[in-house]
Design a protein around this motif. Structure first.
Motif, short mmCIF file in Angstrom:
data_model
loop_
_atom_site.label_atom_id
_atom_site.label_comp_id
_atom_site.label_asym_id
_atom_site.label_seq_id
_atom_site.Cartn_x
_atom_site.Cartn_y
_atom_site.Cartn_z
N ASP A 15 -11.98 -37.87 7.17
CA ASP A 15 -12.53 -36.53 7.21
C ASP A 15 -13.68 -36.42 6.21
O ASP A 15 -13.55 -36.79 5.04
CB ASP A 15 -11.46 -35.50 6.87
CG ASP A 15 -10.48 -35.30 8.01
OD1 ASP A 15 -10.80 -35.74 9.14
OD2 ASP A 15 -9.40 -34.71 7.79
N VAL A 16 -14.80 -35.92 6.70
CA VAL A 16 -15.99 -35.74 5.87
C VAL A 16 -16.68 -34.47 6.34
O VAL A 16 -16.62 -34.11 7.52
CB VAL A 16 -16.92 -36.97 5.98
CG1 VAL A 16 -17.41 -37.17 7.40
CG2 VAL A 16 -18.11 -36.84 5.04
N SER A 17 -17.32 -33.76 5.43
CA SER A 17 -18.03 -32.54 5.85
C SER A 17 -19.23 -32.92 6.69
O SER A 17 -19.79 -34.02 6.57
CB SER A 17 -18.47 -31.74 4.63
OG SER A 17 -19.55 -32.36 3.97
N ILE A 18 -19.63 -32.00 7.55
CA ILE A 18 -20.78 -32.25 8.43
C ILE A 18 -22.04 -32.48 7.61
O ILE A 18 -22.84 -33.37 7.91
CB ILE A 18 -20.95 -31.08 9.41
CG1 ILE A 18 -19.79 -31.09 10.42
CG2 ILE A 18 -22.29 -31.15 10.13
CD1 ILE A 18 -19.73 -29.87 11.32
N GLY A 19 -22.20 -31.71 6.53
CA GLY A 19 -23.35 -31.91 5.66
C GLY A 19 -23.36 -33.29 5.03
O GLY A 19 -24.39 -33.95 4.95
N ALA A 20 -22.19 -33.74 4.58
CA ALA A 20 -22.09 -35.06 3.96
C ALA A 20 -22.34 -36.17 4.99
O ALA A 20 -22.92 -37.21 4.66
CB ALA A 20 -20.72 -35.23 3.30
N TYR A 21 -21.86 -35.96 6.21
CA TYR A 21 -22.11 -36.95 7.26
C TYR A 21 -23.60 -37.09 7.52
O TYR A 21 -24.12 -38.21 7.67
CB TYR A 21 -21.37 -36.56 8.55
CG TYR A 21 -21.55 -37.58 9.66
CD1 TYR A 21 -20.79 -38.74 9.67
CD2 TYR A 21 -22.48 -37.37 10.68
CE1 TYR A 21 -20.95 -39.69 10.68
CE2 TYR A 21 -22.65 -38.31 11.68
CZ TYR A 21 -21.88 -39.47 11.68
OH TYR A 21 -22.05 -40.41 12.68
N LEU A 22 -24.30 -35.97 7.59
CA LEU A 22 -25.74 -36.00 7.81
C LEU A 22 -26.44 -36.75 6.67
O LEU A 22 -27.31 -37.60 6.91
CB LEU A 22 -26.28 -34.58 7.93
CG LEU A 22 -27.80 -34.41 8.04
CD1 LEU A 22 -28.37 -35.24 9.18
CD2 LEU A 22 -28.16 -32.94 8.21
N LEU A 23 -26.06 -36.48 5.44
CA LEU A 23 -26.65 -37.20 4.31
C LEU A 23 -26.37 -38.69 4.37
O LEU A 23 -27.23 -39.52 4.06
CB LEU A 23 -26.14 -36.62 2.99
CG LEU A 23 -26.65 -35.23 2.61
CD1 LEU A 23 -26.01 -34.79 1.30
CD2 LEU A 23 -28.17 -35.23 2.47
N GLY A 24 -25.14 -39.04 4.77
CA GLY A 24 -24.80 -40.45 4.90
C GLY A 24 -25.67 -41.16 5.91
O GLY A 24 -26.13 -42.29 5.69
N ARG A 25 -25.93 -40.51 7.05
CA ARG A 25 -26.79 -41.10 8.07
C ARG A 25 -28.24 -41.22 7.59
O ARG A 25 -28.93 -42.20 7.87
CB ARG A 25 -26.73 -40.27 9.35
CG ARG A 25 -25.45 -40.44 10.17
CD ARG A 25 -25.14 -41.89 10.44
NE ARG A 25 -24.26 -42.09 11.56
CZ ARG A 25 -23.59 -43.21 11.79
NH1 ARG A 25 -23.67 -44.21 10.90
NH2 ARG A 25 -22.82 -43.36 12.85
N LEU A 26 -28.70 -40.22 6.85
CA LEU A 26 -30.06 -40.27 6.33
C LEU A 26 -30.24 -41.43 5.37
O LEU A 26 -31.25 -42.14 5.38
CB LEU A 26 -30.42 -38.95 5.64
CG LEU A 26 -30.57 -37.73 6.55
CD1 LEU A 26 -30.77 -36.47 5.72
CD2 LEU A 26 -31.74 -37.91 7.53
N LYS A 27 -29.22 -41.67 4.54
CA LYS A 27 -29.30 -42.80 3.61
C LYS A 27 -29.35 -44.13 4.35
O LYS A 27 -29.99 -45.08 3.90
CB LYS A 27 -28.13 -42.75 2.63
CG LYS A 27 -28.28 -41.65 1.58
CD LYS A 27 -27.23 -41.73 0.48
CE LYS A 27 -25.86 -41.28 0.97
NZ LYS A 27 -24.89 -41.20 -0.15
N GLN A 28 -28.69 -44.20 5.50
CA GLN A 28 -28.75 -45.42 6.30
C GLN A 28 -30.15 -45.66 6.85
O GLN A 28 -30.50 -46.78 7.19
CB GLN A 28 -27.73 -45.35 7.43
CG GLN A 28 -26.30 -45.44 6.97
CD GLN A 28 -25.29 -45.33 8.10
OE1 GLN A 28 -25.65 -45.26 9.27
NE2 GLN A 28 -24.01 -45.32 7.75
N LEU A 29 -30.95 -44.60 6.94
CA LEU A 29 -32.35 -44.73 7.36
C LEU A 29 -33.28 -45.03 6.19
O LEU A 29 -34.49 -45.08 6.37
CB LEU A 29 -32.80 -43.45 8.07
CG LEU A 29 -32.16 -43.16 9.43
CD1 LEU A 29 -32.60 -41.80 9.94
CD2 LEU A 29 -32.52 -44.25 10.44
N GLY A 30 -32.72 -45.20 5.01
CA GLY A 30 -33.53 -45.52 3.84
C GLY A 30 -34.05 -44.32 3.08
O GLY A 30 -34.93 -44.46 2.22
N VAL A 31 -33.54 -43.14 3.38
CA VAL A 31 -34.03 -41.93 2.73
C VAL A 31 -33.56 -41.90 1.27
O VAL A 31 -32.38 -42.06 0.99
CB VAL A 31 -33.54 -40.67 3.49
CG1 VAL A 31 -33.88 -39.40 2.70
CG2 VAL A 31 -34.14 -40.62 4.88
#
Length: 590
Positions: A15-31
């Motif tokens: 379980d992860v918050s939607i906001g945290a999931y979005l940040l996790g995906r952005l970091k995978q893009l090198g952000v």
């Protein structure tokens, strides 16, 4: 494999918050950085950003500048605004990123789902209960949009970020305040799937065979490189093609530095009839032109003065190949170009393009005034260094940079197609932050006019706040010179208020410790300054005001203006301009 695919030995979803999931995906893009401004509908998401160790929040002076900064990171950039007033302020920057094909993720914090469903009369609305209207506005300037909910968040985040990356264009993500903190079951160890779909084999096979057949029949082939080659990440494949074929290559202004300009096969910048004579001759007299990633906008083509026939042009584009008048749709150059290179039989050509030559100028030691053509020649020969990030404002700066050679490893950032005045200052912030993320810090050089600088000057305070160290050249020529060249050479609307630019760093909170301000009025001043900062990358901001005549302009701008201005302006403005310029220093006039 889809983002949801899992194998038995992978960890279970958590379980992860939607906001945290979005940040996790952005970091995978090198952000690494997120740009924006706080607003009451995005602050819950900003809490998550500030508490995340892998991403830094960069608060900008306004949303438009934040959008420019996200554009300038030269990879996937992220912009966060609040609903309505914030996202509308950023719209110009996002439209520019769409036009120039830059991947920017625009995240908008919106009112709660309950408030929206009730049509509540909230601030930042138009007072009509319509919460979708701003979203609809963004449909024409983003390649994908979504409104996140508890049920769709994971799939929609993955879908929209993939579209941003694959198509290299902005996307729009709306997060209601109550949705940001909702928990979902998700496994961030599963990476995003970012592969470009393979071409349809039969169509690709037919296109490649046709291309290779025409190449082998040509006795004089050149390659013309444009911006989409960079936007869609085929620089390596393109260099392999150039090296194997031995074909001379040229670039458009928007294609500068995609392949290093010290390469022995680099012939120069092709700008149609505005090109330097040897460049114009070689491109237009070639038997075959292989055009890679073309964007044929007015300023990129010398006012639509390309003189190359479709009957001798092969075009490789993001999603199609065109061989003369036959088009093969759905064939991406990313997959097709390596296969073309592999099939080429010709050995490297024995005919090498003449070395790139800039118009060499005779230095009149008695005339110490800094002129446009002298300045850009000196920038090329004495100032620029390997691996510099070179940012040019749409104005005299971009046109001056068109004519000069960049050192190996350089990156050029400009907005030649969309051309929003003031873009470069925000982009300088983004590029300077990106330059701190590499092992060897790269120097950022910004060239901006006094008029453009006044539009977005406040972002200098953000540069100071984050201890960044760009070299900023402000060309003080008393107004909008590019506009004077096109219309109204003596009109008051092209004039500006004269600021005390030598106090810029002080006004925005800087001190002698964070930066140095220099005013250059003579050629000797410029040479002394260059000597003082080379060879090391400065450890603090260098703000350099360069004084020039308001009727002076680079060679390429004068030529382009002569083809893009209205007929009556060509008759009246340009003769007046030429009379005022130092003619001996304006070579290659059209």
């Amino acid at each position: 494999m889809s983002p949801d695919a899992q194998s038995s030995n992978q960890p279970s979803k958590k379980d992860v918050s939607i906001g945290a999931y979005l940040l996790g995906r952005l970091k995978q893009l090198g952000v690494k950085h997120v740009f924006g401004q706080p607003g009451d509908f995005n602050m819950g998401f900003l809490d998550l950003i500030e508490d995340d160790e892998g991403i830094e929040w960069i608060g900008c002076c306004n949303e438009m500048n934040a959008g420019y900064a996200a554009d300038g990171v030269n990879r996937v950039g992220v912009l966060v605004t609040t609903f309505g007033v914030g996202e509308l302020s950023a719209m110009n920057a996002v439209a520019g990123a769409f036009s120039e094909m830059v991947p920017v993720v625009h995240i908008v914090g919106t009112p709660s789902t309950e408030s929206q469903s009730q049509g509540a009369l909230l601030h930042h609305t138009l007072g009509n209960g319509d919460f979708k209207i701003y979203h609809k506005m963004y449909e024409n300037i983003t390649v994908a949009q979504t409104v996140l909910s508890h049920h769709n968040a994971k799939d929609e985040i993955d879908r929209v970020l993939r579209e941003c990356y694959i198509h290299s264009r902005p996307v729009y993500i709306s997060i209601p305040t109550d949705i940001c903190v909702k928990k979902i079951a998700a496994d961030l160890s599963q990476p995003l799937v970012l592969t470009i779909p393979e071409n349809v084999h039969e169509v690709e096979y037919a296109a490649i065979n046709r291309v290779i057949g025409r190449i082998h029949k040509s006795a004089n082939t050149i390659v013309l490189i444009d911006a989409c080659a960079s936007r869609h990440d085929i620089s390596k494949e393109l260099l392999d093609f150039i090296n194997k074929t031995g074909f001379p290559f040229f670039t458009s202004p928007m294609g500068k530095s995609i392949i290093p300009e010290n390469h022995p096969l680099f012939g120069g910048i092709y700008i149609g009839s505005v090109s330097e004579p040897h460049v114009k001759r070689e491109v237009e007299e070639a038997d075959l032109i292989i055009s890679i990633g073309a964007i044929r906008s007015d300023f990129n083509t010398g006012g639509f003065t390309y003189h190359v026939s479709q009957a001798k042009t092969i075009e490789l584009c993001y999603n199609r190949i065109k061989v003369f008048f036959a088009t093969y749709e759905g064939v991406s150059m990313k997959h097709a170009l390596p296969k073309i290179t592999a099939c080429i039989e010709r050995m490297p050509s024995s005919t090498i393009s003449p070395p790139y030559q800039h118009n060499l100028l005779e230095d009149d030691v008695k005339d110490q005034r800094i002129t446009q053509n002298w300045f850009w020649h000196e920038v090329s020969s004495t100032l620029l260094q390997e691996n510099d990030i070179i940012i040019g404002e749409m104005g005299t700066s971009v046109f001056g940079l068109m004519d000069i050679r960049f050192p190996p490893g350089s990156t050029f950032i400009g907005q030649i197609l969309y051309g929003s005045i003031g873009y470069s200052v925000g982009a300088c912030l983004g590029a300077s932050l990106a330059a701190t993320n590499v092992k060897e810090r790269r120097r950022v050089c910004l060239f901006v006019g006094d008029g453009s600088f006044q539009v977005t000057a406040q972002e200098i305070s953000t540069i100071i706040r984050h201890n960044l160290n760009p070299v900023i050249f402000l060309i003080n020529n008393n107004g909008f010179t590019i506009e004077r060249m096109l219309h109204g050479i003596k009109r008051k609307y092209n004039d500006i208020a004269q600021w005390k630019f030598d106090q810029t760093l002080e006004y925005f909170g800087g001190s002698n410790e964070v930066g140095r301000t220099v005013k250059l009025a003579t050629k000797s001043d410029f040479k002394s300054f260059v000597s003082s900062i080379l060879p090391a990358t400065p450890s603090r901001i260098q703000f350099v005001e360069v004084m020039m005549d308001k009727y002076d302009a680079p060679r390429a701008l004068i030529g382009t203006a002569s083809f893009t201005a209205e007929e009556h302006m060509k008759e009246k403005v340009l003769p007046m301009l030429h009379e005022k310029l130092h003619k001996k220093e304006v070579s290659g006039e059209q």
